[in-house]
Write a protein that holds these residues in place. Structure first.
Motif, mmCIF file in Angstrom:
data_model
loop_
_atom_site.group_PDB
_atom_site.id
_atom_site.type_symbol
_atom_site.label_atom_id
_atom_site.label_comp_id
_atom_site.label_asym_id
_atom_site.label_seq_id
_atom_site.Cartn_x
_atom_site.Cartn_y
_atom_site.Cartn_z
ATOM 1 N N ALA A 178 -0.676 30.091 57.761
ATOM 2 C CA ALA A 178 -0.993 29.541 56.445
ATOM 3 C C ALA A 178 -2.380 29.974 55.986
ATOM 4 C CB ALA A 178 -0.913 28.020 56.477
ATOM 5 N N MET A 179 -3.360 29.898 56.885
ATOM 6 C CA MET A 179 -4.729 30.297 56.542
ATOM 7 C C MET A 179 -4.821 31.804 56.288
ATOM 8 S SD MET A 179 -6.423 27.532 56.391
ATOM 9 C CE MET A 179 -4.895 26.749 55.837
ATOM 10 N N SER A 180 -4.065 32.572 57.048
ATOM 11 C CA SER A 180 -4.047 34.015 56.838
ATOM 12 C C SER A 180 -3.424 34.364 55.488
ATOM 13 C CB SER A 180 -3.268 34.693 57.974
ATOM 14 O OG SER A 180 -3.367 36.093 57.886
ATOM 15 N N SER A 181 -2.378 33.630 55.118
ATOM 16 C CA SER A 181 -1.751 33.821 53.806
ATOM 17 C C SER A 181 -2.743 33.537 52.687
ATOM 18 C CB SER A 181 -0.533 32.903 53.658
ATOM 19 O OG SER A 181 0.421 33.156 54.654
ATOM 20 N N LEU A 182 -3.512 32.467 52.855
ATOM 21 C CA LEU A 182 -4.533 32.123 51.871
ATOM 22 C C LEU A 182 -5.583 33.225 51.773
ATOM 23 C CD1 LEU A 182 -6.062 30.159 49.996
ATOM 24 C CD2 LEU A 182 -7.106 29.178 52.042
ATOM 25 N N ALA A 183 -5.989 33.750 52.932
ATOM 26 C CA ALA A 183 -7.020 34.793 52.958
ATOM 27 C C ALA A 183 -6.571 36.059 52.234
ATOM 28 C CB ALA A 183 -7.388 35.120 54.403
ATOM 29 N N ILE A 184 -5.270 36.336 52.258
ATOM 30 C CA ILE A 184 -4.768 37.517 51.541
ATOM 31 C C ILE A 184 -5.086 37.411 50.058
ATOM 32 C CG2 ILE A 184 -2.688 38.753 50.812
ATOM 33 C CD1 ILE A 184 -1.420 38.048 53.450
ATOM 34 N N ALA A 185 -4.785 36.252 49.479
ATOM 35 C CA ALA A 185 -5.009 36.061 48.042
ATOM 36 C C ALA A 185 -6.498 36.025 47.703
ATOM 37 C CB ALA A 185 -4.336 34.778 47.581
ATOM 38 N N THR A 186 -7.255 35.224 48.446
ATOM 39 C CA THR A 186 -8.688 35.089 48.142
ATOM 40 C C THR A 186 -9.448 36.380 48.420
ATOM 41 O OG1 THR A 186 -8.991 34.102 50.341
ATOM 42 C CG2 THR A 186 -8.750 32.604 48.489
ATOM 43 N N SER A 187 -9.072 37.082 49.482
ATOM 44 C CA SER A 187 -9.731 38.351 49.789
ATOM 45 C C SER A 187 -9.449 39.384 48.702
ATOM 46 C CB SER A 187 -9.259 38.893 51.142
ATOM 47 O OG SER A 187 -9.650 38.055 52.189
ATOM 48 N N GLY A 188 -8.227 39.357 48.199
ATOM 49 C CA GLY A 188 -7.872 40.278 47.117
ATOM 50 C C GLY A 188 -8.710 40.045 45.878
ATOM 51 N N LEU A 189 -8.859 38.768 45.512
ATOM 52 C CA LEU A 189 -9.655 38.431 44.329
ATOM 53 C C LEU A 189 -11.129 38.789 44.531
ATOM 54 C CD1 LEU A 189 -8.101 34.954 43.438
ATOM 55 C CD2 LEU A 189 -7.727 37.123 42.261
ATOM 56 N N CYS A 190 -11.656 38.484 45.706
ATOM 57 C CA CYS A 190 -13.062 38.803 45.996
ATOM 58 C C CYS A 190 -13.296 40.319 46.001
ATOM 59 C CB CYS A 190 -13.470 38.224 47.348
ATOM 60 S SG CYS A 190 -13.581 36.420 47.383
ATOM 61 N N THR A 191 -12.330 41.057 46.526
ATOM 62 C CA THR A 191 -12.465 42.513 46.583
ATOM 63 C C THR A 191 -12.481 43.122 45.192
ATOM 64 O OG1 THR A 191 -11.359 42.598 48.747
ATOM 65 C CG2 THR A 191 -11.445 44.646 47.484
ATOM 66 N N VAL A 192 -11.691 42.564 44.288
ATOM 67 C CA VAL A 192 -11.697 43.048 42.903
ATOM 68 C C VAL A 192 -13.107 42.963 42.322
ATOM 69 C CG1 VAL A 192 -10.908 42.573 40.555
ATOM 70 C CG2 VAL A 192 -9.278 42.483 42.454
ATOM 71 N N VAL A 193 -13.793 41.873 42.628
ATOM 72 C CA VAL A 193 -15.148 41.659 42.108
ATOM 73 C C VAL A 193 -16.165 42.540 42.824
ATOM 74 C CG1 VAL A 193 -17.013 39.988 41.802
ATOM 75 C CG2 VAL A 193 -14.634 39.288 41.419
ATOM 76 N N PHE A 194 -16.175 42.483 44.159
ATOM 77 C CA PHE A 194 -17.189 43.189 44.929
ATOM 78 C C PHE A 194 -16.999 44.703 44.954
ATOM 79 C CE2 PHE A 194 -17.588 38.939 47.052
ATOM 80 C CZ PHE A 194 -18.898 38.713 46.662
ATOM 81 N N ALA A 195 -15.761 45.171 44.840
ATOM 82 C CA ALA A 195 -15.512 46.614 44.846
ATOM 83 C C ALA A 195 -16.201 47.301 43.677
ATOM 84 C CB ALA A 195 -14.013 46.900 44.823
ATOM 85 N N SER A 196 -16.182 46.654 42.523
ATOM 86 C CA SER A 196 -16.827 47.236 41.352
ATOM 87 C C SER A 196 -18.342 47.319 41.524
ATOM 88 C CB SER A 196 -16.484 46.400 40.098
ATOM 89 O OG SER A 196 -16.947 45.068 40.244
#
Length: 230
Positions: free
Chosen positions: A206-224
């Motif tokens: 469950a926590m890993s599933s959550l990390a997929i979504a939150t990591s994706g959103l954070c990466t969108v921001v930090f990648a730029s």
């Protein structure tokens, strides 16, 4: 014969599914992390295409139907997350901190290695989204003018390696808390790693599933932001 195989409409899909099932059976039989079903299926498909001299384009044209299931399969990861909603609320601060740490560690590592190996900007941004789910990473790579196909390949390699070494790394560093284990696996090795987290336990999954979504959103921001460093 190879032409007949290539003409079969669903040949790629059938080959992929059969190869994956063979990987699953090998994993059940030998119970070793190296027998990751995804890794085994990739090797079998590569061998099959090489032996029968079937062009990858022909294979991909008949295997693309499986790709349509990628997004709904990712969404289905919300089910174990919903079951552990109370746990999510209880550890919200730790989860946010863990996810941010995982994303920033990935970005800094890619930046460091890009400088060490002298990668140019296009090659560098190609690897920035390597630790998030393919559905999001492809969009980021394409937006930043990276090599999307290489991004996908790096995502697969990252996921497989994460799935193989996750338990060993947690054991070496004595990480036993299920929330910490799940966040670490999900933020480092996306959906492929999450399958391993689900094998370890429901909370970890469950926590890993959550990390997929939150990591994706954070990466969108930090990648730029990180894209400007090279």
């Amino acid at each position: 014969m190879n032409q007949t195989i290539g003409d079969f409409l669903f040949f790629g899909s059938v080959l992929s599914l059969v190869s994956y099932e063979m990987g699953v059976q090998l994993k059940k039989r030998f119970k070793l992390a190296i027998f990751n079903p995804l890794l085994i299926s990739i090797l079998i498909v590569m061998a099959f295409l090489s032996v029968f001299k079937i062009n990858y384009t022909v294979y991909n044209e008949s295997a693309k139907y499986i790709s349509y299931l990628l997004t709904p399969a990712t969404v289905c990861l919300a089910v174990p997350l919903y079951r552990q909603l109370n746990l999510l609320k209880k550890h919200s601060k730790a989860i946010i901190a863990g996810t941010l740490t995982g994303v920033l560690t990935t970005m800094c590592t890619v930046l460091l290695l890009a400088l060490v190996f002298g990668l140019n900007h296009q090659e560098y941004v190609t690897f920035l989204p390597k630790s998030i789910t393919t559905a999001i990473a492809m969009g980021i790579s394409e937006e930043m003018k990276g090599f999307v196909t290489i991004t996908v390949a790096s995502i697969i390699v990252t996921g497989i390696l994460g799935s193989i070494i996750a338990e060993s790394v947690c054991r070496i560093f004595k990480i036993t808390d299920p929330v910490a284990v799940g966040i670490a696996i999900g933020s480092a090795s996306h959906a492929v790693g999450t399958t391993k987290a689900m094998e370890i336990g429901e909370i970890e999954g469950a926590m890993s599933s959550l990390a997929i979504a939150t990591s994706g959103l954070c990466t969108v921001v930090f990648a730029s932001i990180f894209a400007n460093f090279i």
